[in-house]
Design a protein around this motif. Structure first.
Motif, PDB file in Angstrom:
ATOM      1  N   GLN A 550     -62.781 -15.357 -90.697  1.00 19.34           N
ATOM      2  CA  GLN A 550     -63.301 -14.062 -90.289  1.00 19.34           C
ATOM      3  C   GLN A 550     -64.942 -13.893 -90.569  1.00 19.34           C
ATOM      4  OE1 GLN A 550     -59.906 -12.124 -92.601  1.00 19.34           O
ATOM      5  NE2 GLN A 550     -60.467 -10.491 -90.858  1.00 19.34           N
ATOM      6  N   HIS A 551     -65.467 -14.961 -91.277  1.00 16.36           N
ATOM      7  CA  HIS A 551     -66.874 -14.811 -91.512  1.00 16.36           C
ATOM      8  C   HIS A 551     -67.625 -15.779 -90.587  1.00 16.36           C
ATOM      9  CE1 HIS A 551     -65.168 -13.162 -95.165  1.00 16.36           C
ATOM     10  NE2 HIS A 551     -66.535 -12.680 -95.525  1.00 16.36           N
ATOM     11  N   GLN A 552     -68.990 -15.576 -90.122  1.00 21.05           N
ATOM     12  CA  GLN A 552     -69.780 -16.136 -89.241  1.00 21.05           C
ATOM     13  C   GLN A 552     -71.053 -15.973 -89.808  1.00 21.05           C
ATOM     14  OE1 GLN A 552     -69.574 -15.020 -85.249  1.00 21.05           O
ATOM     15  NE2 GLN A 552     -70.272 -17.211 -84.398  1.00 21.05           N
ATOM     16  N   ALA A 553     -71.947 -16.783 -89.545  1.00 17.12           N
ATOM     17  CA  ALA A 553     -73.425 -16.631 -89.548  1.00 17.12           C
ATOM     18  C   ALA A 553     -74.157 -17.186 -88.261  1.00 17.12           C
ATOM     19  CB  ALA A 553     -73.764 -17.477 -90.813  1.00 17.12           C
ATOM     20  N   TRP A 554     -75.167 -16.500 -88.029  1.00 17.88           N
ATOM     21  CA  TRP A 554     -75.995 -17.184 -86.722  1.00 17.88           C
ATOM     22  C   TRP A 554     -77.580 -16.846 -87.184  1.00 17.88           C
ATOM     23  CZ3 TRP A 554     -73.864 -12.381 -86.953  1.00 17.88           C
ATOM     24  CH2 TRP A 554     -74.724 -11.334 -86.723  1.00 17.88           C
ATOM     25  N   ALA A 555     -78.060 -17.799 -86.274  1.00 14.98           N
ATOM     26  CA  ALA A 555     -79.575 -17.535 -85.972  1.00 14.98           C
ATOM     27  C   ALA A 555     -80.199 -17.813 -84.739  1.00 14.98           C
ATOM     28  CB  ALA A 555     -80.381 -18.828 -87.002  1.00 14.98           C
ATOM     29  N   SER A 556     -81.105 -17.193 -84.376  1.00 16.69           N
ATOM     30  CA  SER A 556     -81.602 -17.244 -82.883  1.00 16.69           C
ATOM     31  C   SER A 556     -83.108 -17.020 -82.705  1.00 16.69           C
ATOM     32  CB  SER A 556     -81.058 -16.132 -82.060  1.00 16.69           C
ATOM     33  OG  SER A 556     -81.364 -14.928 -82.438  1.00 16.69           O
ATOM     34  N   ALA A 557     -83.770 -17.525 -81.813  1.00 15.94           N
ATOM     35  CA  ALA A 557     -85.175 -17.639 -81.747  1.00 15.94           C
ATOM     36  C   ALA A 557     -85.247 -17.497 -79.915  1.00 15.94           C
ATOM     37  CB  ALA A 557     -85.941 -18.861 -82.202  1.00 15.94           C
ATOM     38  N   SER A 558     -86.026 -16.577 -79.591  1.00 15.88           N
ATOM     39  CA  SER A 558     -86.349 -16.480 -78.323  1.00 15.88           C
ATOM     40  C   SER A 558     -87.846 -16.121 -77.990  1.00 15.88           C
ATOM     41  CB  SER A 558     -85.556 -15.206 -77.814  1.00 15.88           C
ATOM     42  OG  SER A 558     -86.009 -13.805 -78.187  1.00 15.88           O
ATOM     43  N   ARG A 559     -88.248 -16.836 -76.794  1.00 15.05           N
ATOM     44  CA  ARG A 559     -89.607 -16.324 -76.450  1.00 15.05           C
ATOM     45  C   ARG A 559     -89.700 -15.697 -75.058  1.00 15.05           C
ATOM     46  NH1 ARG A 559     -93.960 -18.563 -73.374  1.00 15.05           N
ATOM     47  NH2 ARG A 559     -96.068 -18.250 -74.812  1.00 15.05           N
ATOM     48  N   VAL A 568     -81.860 -13.795 -87.701  1.00 17.36           N
ATOM     49  CA  VAL A 568     -80.824 -14.403 -88.470  1.00 17.36           C
ATOM     50  C   VAL A 568     -79.893 -13.274 -88.897  1.00 17.36           C
ATOM     51  CG1 VAL A 568     -81.985 -16.176 -89.498  1.00 17.36           C
ATOM     52  CG2 VAL A 568     -81.908 -13.863 -90.770  1.00 17.36           C
ATOM     53  N   GLY A 569     -78.391 -13.497 -88.971  1.00 15.19           N
ATOM     54  CA  GLY A 569     -77.622 -12.597 -89.213  1.00 15.19           C
ATOM     55  C   GLY A 569     -76.086 -13.151 -89.842  1.00 15.19           C
ATOM     56  N   ALA A 570     -75.349 -12.352 -90.219  1.00 14.19           N
ATOM     57  CA  ALA A 570     -74.074 -12.560 -90.615  1.00 14.19           C
ATOM     58  C   ALA A 570     -73.118 -11.451 -90.494  1.00 14.19           C
ATOM     59  CB  ALA A 570     -73.955 -12.958 -92.014  1.00 14.19           C
ATOM     60  N   SER A 588     -84.696  -9.197 -88.125  1.00 14.02           N
ATOM     61  CA  SER A 588     -85.344  -9.886 -87.040  1.00 14.02           C
ATOM     62  C   SER A 588     -87.066  -9.970 -87.257  1.00 14.02           C
ATOM     63  CB  SER A 588     -85.279  -9.348 -85.744  1.00 14.02           C
ATOM     64  OG  SER A 588     -84.199  -9.400 -85.575  1.00 14.02           O
ATOM     65  N   SER A 589     -87.869 -11.092 -86.867  1.00 12.07           N
ATOM     66  CA  SER A 589     -89.248 -10.972 -87.026  1.00 12.07           C
ATOM     67  C   SER A 589     -89.790 -11.310 -85.849  1.00 12.07           C
ATOM     68  CB  SER A 589     -89.578 -12.105 -88.048  1.00 12.07           C
ATOM     69  OG  SER A 589     -89.258 -13.480 -87.419  1.00 12.07           O
ATOM     70  N   GLY A 590     -91.140 -10.865 -85.605  1.00  9.43           N
ATOM     71  CA  GLY A 590     -91.938 -10.981 -84.576  1.00  9.43           C
ATOM     72  C   GLY A 590     -92.182  -9.814 -83.656  1.00  9.43           C
ATOM     73  N   ASP A 591     -92.181  -9.944 -82.203  1.00  8.60           N
ATOM     74  CA  ASP A 591     -92.445  -8.623 -81.584  1.00  8.60           C
ATOM     75  C   ASP A 591     -91.211  -7.609 -81.918  1.00  8.60           C
ATOM     76  OD1 ASP A 591     -94.918  -9.804 -80.808  1.00  8.60           O
ATOM     77  OD2 ASP A 591     -93.960 -10.311 -78.901  1.00  8.60           O
ATOM     78  N   GLN A 592     -90.012  -7.939 -82.097  1.00  2.00           N
ATOM     79  CA  GLN A 592     -89.071  -6.984 -82.095  1.00  2.00           C
ATOM     80  C   GLN A 592     -88.508  -7.170 -83.829  1.00  2.00           C
ATOM     81  OE1 GLN A 592     -85.823  -7.547 -79.320  1.00  2.00           O
ATOM     82  NE2 GLN A 592     -87.335  -7.403 -77.635  1.00  2.00           N
ATOM     83  N   ALA A 593     -89.694  -7.116 -84.771  1.00  3.29           N
ATOM     84  CA  ALA A 593     -89.097  -7.179 -85.874  1.00  3.29           C
ATOM     85  C   ALA A 593     -88.476  -5.735 -86.528  1.00  3.29           C
ATOM     86  CB  ALA A 593     -90.353  -7.431 -86.848  1.00  3.29           C
ATOM     87  N   GLY A 594     -87.490  -6.091 -87.319  1.00  4.23           N
ATOM     88  CA  GLY A 594     -86.666  -4.936 -87.927  1.00  4.23           C
ATOM     89  C   GLY A 594     -85.492  -5.534 -88.357  1.00  4.23           C
ATOM     90  N   GLY A 595     -84.600  -4.575 -88.799  1.00  2.00           N
ATOM     91  CA  GLY A 595     -83.273  -4.997 -89.235  1.00  2.00           C
ATOM     92  C   GLY A 595     -82.109  -4.055 -88.849  1.00  2.00           C
ATOM     93  N   GLN A 596     -81.001  -4.516 -89.042  1.00  2.00           N
ATOM     94  CA  GLN A 596     -79.729  -3.666 -88.753  1.00  2.00           C
ATOM     95  C   GLN A 596     -78.490  -3.849 -89.805  1.00  2.00           C
ATOM     96  OE1 GLN A 596     -77.953  -4.466 -84.982  1.00  2.00           O
ATOM     97  NE2 GLN A 596     -76.553  -2.774 -84.877  1.00  2.00           N
ATOM     98  N   ALA A 597     -78.038  -2.951 -90.228  1.00  2.00           N
ATOM     99  CA  ALA A 597     -76.449  -2.994 -91.022  1.00  2.00           C
ATOM    100  C   ALA A 597     -75.536  -2.291 -90.546  1.00  2.00           C
ATOM    101  CB  ALA A 597     -77.061  -2.807 -92.227  1.00  2.00           C
ATOM    102  N   GLU A 598     -74.443  -2.881 -90.516  1.00  2.00           N
ATOM    103  CA  GLU A 598     -73.188  -1.862 -89.773  1.00  2.00           C
ATOM    104  C   GLU A 598     -71.898  -2.246 -90.695  1.00  2.00           C
ATOM    105  OE1 GLU A 598     -72.486  -1.583 -85.675  1.00  2.00           O
ATOM    106  OE2 GLU A 598     -70.539  -2.643 -86.155  1.00  2.00           O
ATOM    107  N   LEU A 599     -70.854  -1.205 -90.696  1.00  2.00           N
ATOM    108  CA  LEU A 599     -69.858  -1.096 -91.553  1.00  2.00           C
ATOM    109  C   LEU A 599     -68.735  -0.636 -90.749  1.00  2.00           C
ATOM    110  CD1 LEU A 599     -68.412  -1.871 -94.325  1.00  2.00           C
ATOM    111  CD2 LEU A 599     -68.861   0.553 -95.065  1.00  2.00           C
TER     112      LEU A 599
END
Length: 804
Positions: A550-559, A568-570, A588-599
C-alpha cells in the motif's frame, strides 16, 4: 440329458452360438430388429437410419447393422443386404450416414451400391456383433463440419424475489478556503428504483462562495428514466443524455429520447469476431488449441471436418496452433496466424443508436437551457463479416442535414485494421464534406496507429449549429516498440482550425519497469515539442517505487517554457474491502515550490479527506472532501460509500452477525436486523455472494450458503439467505424392557406423520418439536412424551427417555 462342467458348457454354448450366427446372419438381423423395438441394442439406444424407401437386390439377405465409421460408433442402425458375400446398401442410406462417393449425385445414384467398390473405403463386417465397420477418407465424409467452442450465453434474468424498491442519494461535498475566500460545492445524484420498470435518476450541483461576484446557486445536470431489455440488448432512455457516436462523428448532450443497442446488458457475450479454427480428423481425436504457446482449449472430435470457435484472447497479432491427436496416439499440428481488433463486430451482429430531442445549452451553468429547434440523429454499425464492419451516421435539425458512411476492415490475416469514412452536409453555409482515414497494427513488440480527419469550411454537424466549432484538419501518428520490460514511443499531432494558426506537436516517451531488488519500480521520460513555434519544448522525468502493498514513493522533475520544477512524495493507499486510512505528502522546488499534505479515511459509510497546500507566495489553501451515499431500502436507512453502479442488501432473515463474502472476499457482517449493504456490484453480471455456515451458531438452520446476485443497471436488489433459529432436541429412547429402541425405528406424531428415525443406541434428533408432544414407536408399540415447555432456540439434551 447331457451333463457337463460349468466352464466346459459355457464354451460349448458360445461356440454353438457363433456357428449359428455365421451360418444364418439373417437370424441375427431379426433379433437386432426385435431388440431395436425394445430400445436395448448393444446396451444403449440405436437409431435406425431414416433414408425413406429403400431398395435392395432381389434375393439379398436383409441385415440391420450397427455402423462404425473410422472407429467411431455412429449410434445408428443401417439396413444393408448381403449378396454372395458382398454387402450392398441403398444410396439414400449411405447419404444419411454422411457419405459421399464419386457419382453419388448422378443419375445412377438410385441403384444399390456395393460397399467394397467405393474407392478408398475399407469394409469390415463383424457378424458376431452385427456391426459394420467402415474406414472412409475424410474427403468422402459429406456431413457438415462439427462446431465446438464458444456459444452466446443466455441473457441475464432478474429473479422476481430479488426486486425491492429503494431510494438512493449519492453526494460529493468539497470545501476549500484560503485567506482571501472560501467556497463550498456539492454534487448529488438521486435514484429511484424498484417501484416500477426501469430506474429514475437526477443529478445536480450546489455551490456557495463568500466572494461578492459569486452568489450561491444550484444547477440541475441530468434527469432521466431508463428501461433496459437484456434479452434484446436494447436500452431506452428518456430525458437528458448523450447521443451515440462513431470514430468520425461527435457526441452531443441533449434532452429527449434515446433508443440504442447496449451490449453491457449481456456482459458475458463476445461482440468482436471470434477466433475460428478449422481442421479435419480421420479418426476420433483430441484437439488442443494453443495461442502464443499457451493452451486455451481442449476438445474431443469425431471423424470429419470440425471448427472450433474460441473467444478472442489477444489484441493484435498472434500465432495459433491446433494439435490433433487421434486415438492411435499420432499427432499433427496446424498453424494459423491471428489478428484480433476491438473495432470490428462479429459477422451478423449490429450496434446502433437513435436519438431525438433538443440539444443542451450552457451545460453545468444553466438547468433548463435547450436549443429552440429539435434534432434527430442515428448511428449504425454492422458486421458484414468477421473482417468487415460497415458504419453509417445521419443527423438532422432545422437548416441542416448531414449523413455519412464508413467501413473498418481487417487487411489480410494479420495486416492490421484500416478504416475510411465519408460524410456530407447541407446547411446555410452550403454543401460541405468530411473525409477520414485510419490504420492500426498491433504486434507483440511493435504497434502503429495513424489517422487523419479533414473537413472543408462548409461542413456542419448538429453540434456546430449551437456554436461548437469543428477543426478543419486533425492528424495523429503514433508508433511504439517494446524493449523487454520497457517501451519506446513517438507521436505526432496536428490540428488546423479555420482562421486560426495551426497546432503541431511531436512527442517522445520512454518507460522502463524494473525487477529483482527494485521489483515494481517504474521510470518514465517524456518530451513534447511545439513544431509551430520551434521553442516550446517541455520534458518530464518520473520515478515511482512501491514500498510494500500500500505504500509508494516517487520523484519527478519537469521543465517547461516558463520554468523547472522538482518534486518528491510518498503515499499510502487505503484498502478497498475494509475500513482503512490513507495519506499523501509532497514537496516541490523551483517555479512551483511548495508542499502538500493530505489524510484520508475510507469507511463503510463513505470516504473523506482533508489536506492543505502551500506555495512560494505564502498562500495556504486548506480543503476537505466527503463523499458517500444514503440508501432507503427495506424500511431502513443505510449510510454507504458512493454507488457508481449496482448494489445489494443482503438479508439473513433477522439473524445478526453473519459474515458475508463477495467473490470470496469478506465484505462485512449483518447488523442487528440481519441486513448488510454490499457495494459495488456489477449490473447484469453474476456477483457471487456467500456465507460460511461453519461460523454460525449450531441452532441456525440455513437454506443455502451461496447465490448469484444479478442486479439491474444502477439499481439495488435484495439478496436473501433463508435461515431461521431452531430448538434442537436430542435424547435416547429405551423400550419397556430397558433395551435401546432398534435402529431405524420410525417415531410418528399423533396424526401418524413420521417425525424422526431412531439411530444407534436409541439416539433421536429433532428440530422444533412440539412442547408436550407424544411420539409413537409403531414397532415397539409404545410412545415417548416430550417436555411440556421448550425454549425458543438452542440445543437441548434430554438424556434417556422411557418409551411407555
Amino acid at each position: 440329458m447331457t451333463t457337463c462342467k460349468r466352464s466346459r458348457c459355457r464354451w460349448t454354448v458360445l461356440a454353438t452360438s457363433l456357428a449359428a450366427i455365421l451360418a444364418a446372419p439373417h437370424a441375427v438381423a431379426d433379433m437386432r430388429t426385435a431388440a431395436l423395438a425394445t430400445g436395448s441394442v448393444g446396451g444403449g439406444m440405436l437409431e435406425l437410419v431414416d433414408a425413406g424407401p429403400e431398395s435392395l437386390p432381389d434375393g439379398a439377405t436383409q441385415l440391420f447393422l450397427e455402423v462404425v465409421i473410422n472407429q467411431a460408433p455412429t449410434g445408428q442402425l443401417a439396413r444393408v443386404g448381403l449378396v454372395d458375400g458382398r454387402l450392398v446398401a441403398d444410396p439414400e442410406t449411405l447419404r444419411a450416414l454422411g457419405l459421399a462417393w464419386p457419382g453419388s449425385d448422378g443419375d445412377a445414384a438410385g441403384a444399390p451400391v456395393v460397399l467394397e467398390e467405393i474407392p478408398g473405403v475399407a469394409v469390415s463386417y463383424d457378424a458376431s456383433l452385427q456391426r459394420l465397420h467402415l474406414m472412409v477418407p475424410v474427403a468422402l465424409l459429406s456431413g457438415p463440419a462439427a462446431t465446438f467452442g464458444y456459444a452466446p450465453p443466455p441473457a441475464p434474468t432478474l429473479a422476481p424475489e430479488t426486486r425491492a424498491p429503494g431510494l438512493l442519494l449519492n453526494y460529493d461535498v468539497f470545501a476549500q478556503g484560503d485567506r482571501h475566500s472560501r467556497s463550498l460545492s456539492n454534487w448529488y445524484e438521486l435514484r429511484l428504483f424498484g417501484t416500477g420498470p426501469g430506474v429514475w435518476r437526477s443529478s445536480g450541483v450546489l455551490r456557495s462562495s463568500d466572494r461578492p461576484e459569486t452568489s450561491s446557486s444550484g444547477v440541475r445536470l441530468d434527469t432521466s428514466w431508463q428501461l433496459d431489455f437484456p434479452e434484446r440488448m436494447v436500452s431506452v432512455r428518456i430525458g437528458d443524455g448523450i447521443g451515440g457516436q462513431l470514430d468520425w462523428t461527435r457526441s452531443t448532450r441533449f434532452g429527449g429520447i434515446r433508443v440504442s443497442r447496449d451490449f453491457s446488458l449481456q456482459p458475458y457475450r463476445v461482440t468482436v469476431p471470434l477466433a475460428s479454427f478449422a481442421g479435419e480428423a480421420a479418426l476420433p481425436s483430441t484437439v488442443d488449441l494453443f495461442v502464443d504457446g499457451i493452451r486455451q482449449a481442449q476438445q474431443q472430435v469425431g471423424p470429419g471436418q470440425f471448427r472450433i470457435d474460441g473467444t478472442p484472447i489477444l489484441s493484435g497479432v498472434g500465432q495459433a496452433q491446433l494439435v490433433v491427436t487421434d486415438i492411435n496416439g499420432q499427432s499433427r499440428t496446424l498453424s494459423f496466424s491471428l489478428y484480433n481488433a476491438r473495432q470490428l463486430l462479429q459477422g451478423g451482429l449490429s450496434d446502433w443508436s437513435f436519438e431525438a430531442g433538443k440539444l443542451r445549452r450552457e451545460y453545468g451553468r444553466e438547468s433548463f437551457a435547450y436549443a429552440e429547434d429539435a434534432m434527430a440523429s442515428g448511428s449504425f454499425r454492422h458486421g458484414a463479416g468477421d473482417r468487415l464492419t460497415l458504419e453509417a451516421h445521419a443527423e438532422t435539425t432545422r437548416g441542416l442535414d448531414m449523413a455519412g458512411a464508413g467501413a473498418v476492415w481487417l487487411v489480410g490475416r494479420r495486416g492490421g485494421v484500416a478504416s475510411a469514412s465519408y460524410a456530407s452536409s447541407r446547411s446555410g453555409a452550403g454543401r460541405g464534406t468530411q473525409q477520414a482515414f485510419g490504420y492500426q497494427w498491433q504486434g507483440r513488440r511493435f504497434n502503429v496507429d495513424a489517422s487523419t480527419l479533414r473537413r472543408d469550411r462548409a461542413f456542419r454537424d448538429v453540434a456546430s449549429m449551437e456554436g461548437s466549432l469543428l477543426p478543419a484538419r486533425t492528424d495523429l501518428v503514433f508508433a511504439g516498440v517494446g524493449l523487454g520490460r520497457g517501451h519506446l514511443a513517438a507521436s505526432y499531432v496536428r490540428q488546423d482550425t479555420f482562421d486560426q494558426p495551426s497546432s503541431r506537436y511531436a512527442g517522445f516517451t520512454w518507460s522502463q519497469s524494473f525487477g529483482r531488488g527494485l521489483s515494481g519500480a517504474h521510470l518514465s521520460l517524456s518530451f513534447n515539442h511545439d513544431l509551430e513555434r520551434g521553442s516550446g519544448t517541455s520534458g518530464n522525468l518520473y520515478l515511482s517505487i512501491p514500498l510494500g502493498r500500500q505504500h509508494q514513493a516517487w520523484a519527478s522533475a519537469s521543465r517547461q517554457e516558463r520554468g523547472s520544477t522538482a518534486s518528491v512524495g510518498a503515499s499510502r493507499s487505503a484498502g478497498m474491502d475494509q475500513e482503512d486510512w490513507g495519506w499523501r505528502v509532497q514537496a516541490s522546488s523551483g517555479d512551483q515550490a511548495g508542499g502538500q499534505a493530505e489524510l484520508s479515511r475510507l469507511a463503510r459509510h463513505g470516504q473523506w479527506r482533508v489536506g492543505a497546500q502551500r506555495w512560494n507566495a505564502g498562500n495556504t489553501l486548506a480543503y476537505a472532501n466527503a463523499s458517500g451515499g444514503v440508501l432507503l431500502m427495506q424500511g431502513r436507512l443505510f449510510p454507504m460509500r458512493q454507488a457508481y453502479d449496482a448494489f445489494a442488501v443482503v438479508s439473513t432473515d433477522g439473524i445478526p452477525d453473519v459474515p458475508v463474502k463477495l467473490e470470496n472476499r469478506l465484505v462485512g457482517t449483518t447488523d442487528e436486523h440481519g441486513l448488510l449493504l454490499v457495494t459495488p456490484l456489477n449490473a447484469w453480471q453474476k456477483n457471487d455472494l456467500s456465507i460460511d455456515p461453519l461460523l454460525l451458531p449450531p441452532d441456525i438452520s440455513v437454506g443455502r450458503t451461496r447465490l448469484s446476485a444479478v442486479p439491474a443497471t444502477a439499481s439495488g436488489m435484495l439478496a436473501r439467505f433463508r435461515m431461521h433459529a431452531v430448538v434442537a432436541v436430542q435424547f435416547a429412547v429405551r423400550d419397556a424392557r430397558g433395551q435401546w429402541l432398534a435402529p431405524g425405528t420410525q417415531l410418528r406424531a399423533e396424526d401418524g406423520s413420521p417425525v424422526a428415525t431412531v439411530g444407534h443406541d436409541g439416539l433421536v434428533y429433532l428440530e422444533n418439536p412440539p412442547a408436550g408432544g407424544r411420539l409413537r414407536a409403531a414397532t415397539a408399540a409404545c410412545s415417548v412424551l416430550l417436555p411440556a415447555t421448550l425454549p425458543a432456540r438452542g440445543w437441548i439434551d434430554l438424556g434417556e427417555l422411557q418409551c411407555h
